[in-house]
Structure formats: structure tokens, C-alpha cells
Scaffold this motif. Structure first.
Motif, PDB file in Angstrom:
ATOM      1  N   SER A  41      11.451  -3.141  10.915  1.00 32.34           N
ATOM      2  CA  SER A  41      10.706  -1.940  11.495  1.00 32.34           C
ATOM      3  C   SER A  41       9.819  -1.738  10.230  1.00 32.34           C
ATOM      4  N   THR A  42      10.201  -1.583   9.086  1.00 33.11           N
ATOM      5  CA  THR A  42       9.356  -1.235   7.869  1.00 33.11           C
ATOM      6  C   THR A  42       8.370  -2.278   7.647  1.00 33.11           C
ATOM      7  N   THR A  43       8.764  -3.537   7.734  1.00 36.59           N
ATOM      8  CA  THR A  43       7.834  -4.587   7.472  1.00 36.59           C
ATOM      9  C   THR A  43       6.617  -4.434   8.576  1.00 36.59           C
ATOM     10  N   ILE A  44       6.826  -4.249   9.639  1.00 38.21           N
ATOM     11  CA  ILE A  44       5.816  -4.370  10.859  1.00 38.21           C
ATOM     12  C   ILE A  44       4.913  -3.053  10.722  1.00 38.21           C
ATOM     13  N   ARG A  45       5.678  -2.091  10.144  1.00 36.86           N
ATOM     14  CA  ARG A  45       4.865  -0.779  10.196  1.00 36.86           C
ATOM     15  C   ARG A  45       3.774  -0.539   8.942  1.00 36.86           C
ATOM     16  N   THR A  46       4.261  -1.516   8.073  1.00 35.68           N
ATOM     17  CA  THR A  46       3.150  -1.751   7.139  1.00 35.68           C
ATOM     18  C   THR A  46       1.843  -2.404   7.258  1.00 35.68           C
ATOM     19  N   ILE A  47       1.854  -3.270   8.318  1.00 37.39           N
ATOM     20  CA  ILE A  47       0.859  -3.864   8.753  1.00 37.39           C
ATOM     21  C   ILE A  47      -0.318  -3.107   8.926  1.00 37.39           C
ATOM     22  N   ASN A  48      -0.130  -2.066   9.634  1.00 32.19           N
ATOM     23  CA  ASN A  48      -1.458  -1.097   9.855  1.00 32.19           C
ATOM     24  C   ASN A  48      -1.012   0.204   9.293  1.00 32.19           C
ATOM     25  N   ARG A  49      -0.291   0.068   8.072  1.00 34.37           N
ATOM     26  CA  ARG A  49      -0.085   1.161   7.253  1.00 34.37           C
ATOM     27  C   ARG A  49       0.407   2.632   8.069  1.00 34.37           C
ATOM     28  N   LEU A  50       1.443   2.476   8.752  1.00 38.81           N
ATOM     29  CA  LEU A  50       2.069   3.835   9.272  1.00 38.81           C
ATOM     30  C   LEU A  50       3.071   3.865   8.011  1.00 38.81           C
ATOM     31  N   VAL A  51       3.468   2.825   7.484  1.00 34.98           N
ATOM     32  CA  VAL A  51       4.287   2.978   6.314  1.00 34.98           C
ATOM     33  C   VAL A  51       3.496   2.266   5.116  1.00 34.98           C
ATOM     34  N   GLU A  52       3.242   3.146   3.934  1.00 38.25           N
ATOM     35  CA  GLU A  52       2.359   2.460   3.103  1.00 38.25           C
ATOM     36  C   GLU A  52       3.400   1.724   2.073  1.00 38.25           C
ATOM     37  N   PRO A  53       3.064   0.326   1.994  1.00 35.87           N
ATOM     38  CA  PRO A  53       3.726  -0.546   1.098  1.00 35.87           C
ATOM     39  C   PRO A  53       3.670   0.027  -0.229  1.00 35.87           C
ATOM     40  N   ASP A  54       4.366  -0.259  -1.363  1.00 31.46           N
ATOM     41  CA  ASP A  54       4.508  -0.064  -2.726  1.00 31.46           C
ATOM     42  C   ASP A  54       3.647  -1.082  -3.274  1.00 31.46           C
ATOM     43  N   SER A  55       3.661  -2.320  -2.851  1.00 36.00           N
ATOM     44  CA  SER A  55       2.880  -3.385  -3.426  1.00 36.00           C
ATOM     45  C   SER A  55       2.807  -4.585  -2.701  1.00 36.00           C
ATOM     46  N   GLY A  56       1.963  -5.528  -2.856  1.00 39.75           N
ATOM     47  CA  GLY A  56       1.707  -6.712  -1.759  1.00 39.75           C
ATOM     48  C   GLY A  56       0.632  -6.679  -1.241  1.00 39.75           C
ATOM     49  N   ILE A  57       0.066  -7.686  -0.483  1.00 36.59           N
ATOM     50  CA  ILE A  57      -1.340  -7.825   0.022  1.00 36.59           C
ATOM     51  C   ILE A  57      -1.005  -8.260   1.576  1.00 36.59           C
ATOM     52  N   ILE A  58      -1.846  -7.506   2.442  1.00 38.92           N
ATOM     53  CA  ILE A  58      -1.607  -7.894   3.954  1.00 38.92           C
ATOM     54  C   ILE A  58      -3.023  -7.916   4.382  1.00 38.92           C
ATOM     55  N   THR A  59      -3.436  -9.114   4.903  1.00 37.43           N
ATOM     56  CA  THR A  59      -4.552  -9.602   5.393  1.00 37.43           C
ATOM     57  C   THR A  59      -4.457  -9.704   6.909  1.00 37.43           C
ATOM     58  N   VAL A  60      -5.513  -9.152   7.725  1.00 40.65           N
ATOM     59  CA  VAL A  60      -5.453  -9.585   9.121  1.00 40.65           C
ATOM     60  C   VAL A  60      -7.236 -10.001   9.377  1.00 40.65           C
ATOM     61  N   SER A  61      -7.362 -11.117   9.759  1.00 37.43           N
ATOM     62  CA  SER A  61      -8.396 -11.712  10.170  1.00 37.43           C
ATOM     63  C   SER A  61      -9.499 -11.617   8.947  1.00 37.43           C
ATOM     64  N   GLY A  62      -9.046 -11.801   7.736  1.00 33.81           N
ATOM     65  CA  GLY A  62      -9.922 -11.711   6.564  1.00 33.81           C
ATOM     66  C   GLY A  62      -9.988 -10.617   5.831  1.00 33.81           C
ATOM     67  N   THR A  63      -9.473  -9.394   6.545  1.00 32.52           N
ATOM     68  CA  THR A  63      -9.593  -7.970   5.906  1.00 32.52           C
ATOM     69  C   THR A  63      -8.284  -7.602   5.486  1.00 32.52           C
ATOM     70  N   GLU A  64      -8.528  -7.350   4.093  1.00 32.98           N
ATOM     71  CA  GLU A  64      -7.258  -6.772   3.389  1.00 32.98           C
ATOM     72  C   GLU A  64      -7.072  -5.294   3.718  1.00 32.98           C
ATOM     73  N   ILE A  65      -5.800  -5.174   4.237  1.00 28.15           N
ATOM     74  CA  ILE A  65      -5.528  -3.833   4.813  1.00 28.15           C
ATOM     75  C   ILE A  65      -5.281  -2.663   3.810  1.00 28.15           C
ATOM     76  N   THR A  66      -4.328  -3.330   2.537  1.00 28.63           N
ATOM     77  CA  THR A  66      -3.931  -2.346   1.749  1.00 28.63           C
ATOM     78  C   THR A  66      -4.991  -1.701   0.937  1.00 28.63           C
ATOM     79  N   GLY A  67      -6.079  -2.209   0.827  1.00 25.98           N
ATOM     80  CA  GLY A  67      -7.168  -1.590   0.094  1.00 25.98           C
ATOM     81  C   GLY A  67      -8.236  -0.671   0.770  1.00 25.98           C
ATOM     82  N   LEU A  68      -7.952  -0.632   2.146  1.00 25.09           N
ATOM     83  CA  LEU A  68      -8.879   0.033   2.792  1.00 25.09           C
ATOM     84  C   LEU A  68      -9.027   1.625   2.623  1.00 25.09           C
ATOM     85  N   THR A  69      -9.934   2.424   2.942  1.00 21.34           N
ATOM     86  CA  THR A  69     -10.175   3.912   2.811  1.00 21.34           C
ATOM     87  C   THR A  69      -9.581   4.263   4.232  1.00 21.34           C
TER      88      THR A  69
END
Length: 257
Positions: A41-69
């Protein structure tokens, strides 16, 4: 479509997700399984940042999620449907109002939002319950409203966090049927966290097994459950074999001692 690289998340002294790597193709249905507390559940919740990951890169259709405002993330979340364990419906609103609320808040005219909400409710077989409130529906129906709410935005990626976990066993099947139909028609890419083995066997293109925050095995259901190479996989295989024996004895009228 979805790529997760070196994902890491810690809660205090507990490492929930540890160097997690996964790629999901467009239109693929991937089921994430493993023992309770393994980090699914933690993993899947990091994908749309309901849980903020400590590190790593998540990309959806070319958009890097973890760096978004915050504003950029809000726009991207429209493309990512999320179905929770809990229904999270607003009790004073009807089913159609619950489904259309997010659309209206996003600036879509009420008439258009209503039509989209009815279309989404129709996909989950609840168009005849559109004007009913939560208290007038079963748990399974409420969860189907939650699914319709996620579908209303026509997401390209659907995330499911144990959507049957809060349901009475007798109501589980009606939700699984909807999920199977959505997977069959490939309306969107699906990443599903579940303990429902039968669903995984029938619907998943790929099974991913986790333990202690890491992927320990992945592959097609026949291989993972039939010839596992991990301890977790062996446990699932034993469980499936036990269920098969139990079902066979039930059919022949014999009881297990």
C-alpha cells in the motif's frame, strides 16, 4: 507507461519500501501481492504522492511525479484514478453527486459533469442507484461508486489499494466482477494491490510479489503460483493447493479433519 526506480520510504525505524523497481506497460494489469506489512500500500500510494517517497523516481507517461509542484501534481492526478480501501463517500450526497463532485470542483460545467458521472456509474452497473445516498446502498455498491468516481476522469492509470478489504466476504465478488470487466476491456493501465488470489490468477498479466519492502518475484500467474522461486511464492502455492483440496472435498461431501 509507469516506471518506478529505486523507490525508498522509511517511517521512523521501519523501512516500508526498499529499492523498489517496476515498469508497467500501457494497458497492462499488474497485481501487487505479499504478506501484510510488506509495503504494498505504501508503494502504490507514492505513485500519486499520497505518501511522499524519501527517494526514487516515479514516471507516468513521461512525467516525473516526484519533482512536481503542488499545482502540477493536481493536474497529473486527474490522469491517475485511485480506489481506496475505504469508500470515502460523502454521506449527504447521492451517488451521482459523489461521482461528479471532483469534476465540478475542477471547473467542468455541472451538466457535463452530471453526464460523465452517469456514464461512469453505468460502467459499474449503478445507473439505477444514481440518486441513492450511501446509507441506502450496500458496502459493495458504495465501493462501486468509489470506482465510478475514479473512472469519471477517464484516467490512463488506475491504482487499486485493496479495494475489497473493507467489504463483507459476500460482497467482494460484485466489486471483483467490475474490476475484471475493466481489465478485460483495457480502458486503462491497472496496478492492483490485493489479497484476492482468484482475481490475480484470472486477470493479472503479471504478478509482483513483495516482502519486507522489496520485490522478491514477478512473472505471469501460472509461473509465480505454479513454480515459485521465493518463499512468499511458495506460501501462495501452498495456499492455492489447500483451497483446491478443500473445494474438492466439499464437492464430494467429505469434510477436512
Amino acid at each position: 507507461m509507469l516506471t518506478i526506480q529505486n523507490l525508498y520510504k522509511r517511517f521512523g525505524n521501519l523501512v516500508a519500501v526498499d529499492d523498489f523497481n517496476l515498469h508497467v506497460e500501457q494497458g497492462e494489469t499488474v497485481v501487487l501481492m505479499g504478506p501484510s506489512g510488506c509495503g504494498k500500500s505504501t508503494t502504490i500510494r507514492t505513485i500519486n504522492r499520497l505518501v511522499e517517497p524519501d527517494s526514487g523516481i516515479i514516471t507516468v507517461s513521461g512525467t516525473e511525479i516526484t519533482g512536481l509542484t503542488t499545482e502540477e501534481l493536481r493536474r497529473v492526478r486527474k490522469r491517475i484514478g485511485f480506489v481506496f480501501q475505504q469508500f470515502n463517500l460523502i454521506g449527504r450526497l447521492t451517488a451521482v453527486e459523489n461521482v461528479m463532485l471532483g469534476l465540478v470542483m475542477d471547473g467542468i460545467p455541472r451538466e457535463v459533469a452530471y453526464d460523465k458521472a452517469i456514464e461512469a456509474l453505468t460502467k459499474v452497473g449503478l445507473e439505477n442507484r444514481a440518486e441513492h445516498k450511501s446509507a441506502e446502498m450496500s458496502g459493495g455498491q458504495q465501493q462501486r461508486v468509489g470506482i465510478a468516481r475514479a473512472l469519471a476522469f477517464e484516467p490512463e492509470l488506475m491504482l487499486w489499494d485493496e479495494p475489497t478489504a473493507s467489504l463483507d466476504p459476500i460482497l467482494v465478488r460484485e466489486v471483483l466482477v467490475i474490476m475484471e470487466e475493466l481489465a478485460k476491456y483495457r480502458a486503462s493501465t491497472m496496478l492492483v494491490v490485493t489479497h484476492e488470489i482468484s482475481f490475480a490468477i484470472h486477470v493479472a498479466d503479471r504478478i509482483v510479489l513483495m516482502d519486507k519492502g522489496r520485490i522478491v518475484e514477478e512473472g505471469i500467474p501460472e509461473t509465480v503460483f505454479g513454480s515459485p522461486v521465493s518463499h512468499v511464492g511458495e506460501q501462495y502455492k501452498e495456499l492455492i493447493e489447500y483451497q483446491q483440496i478443500t473445494n474438492a472435498r466439499t464437492l464430494t461431501g467429505k469434510n477436512i479433519v
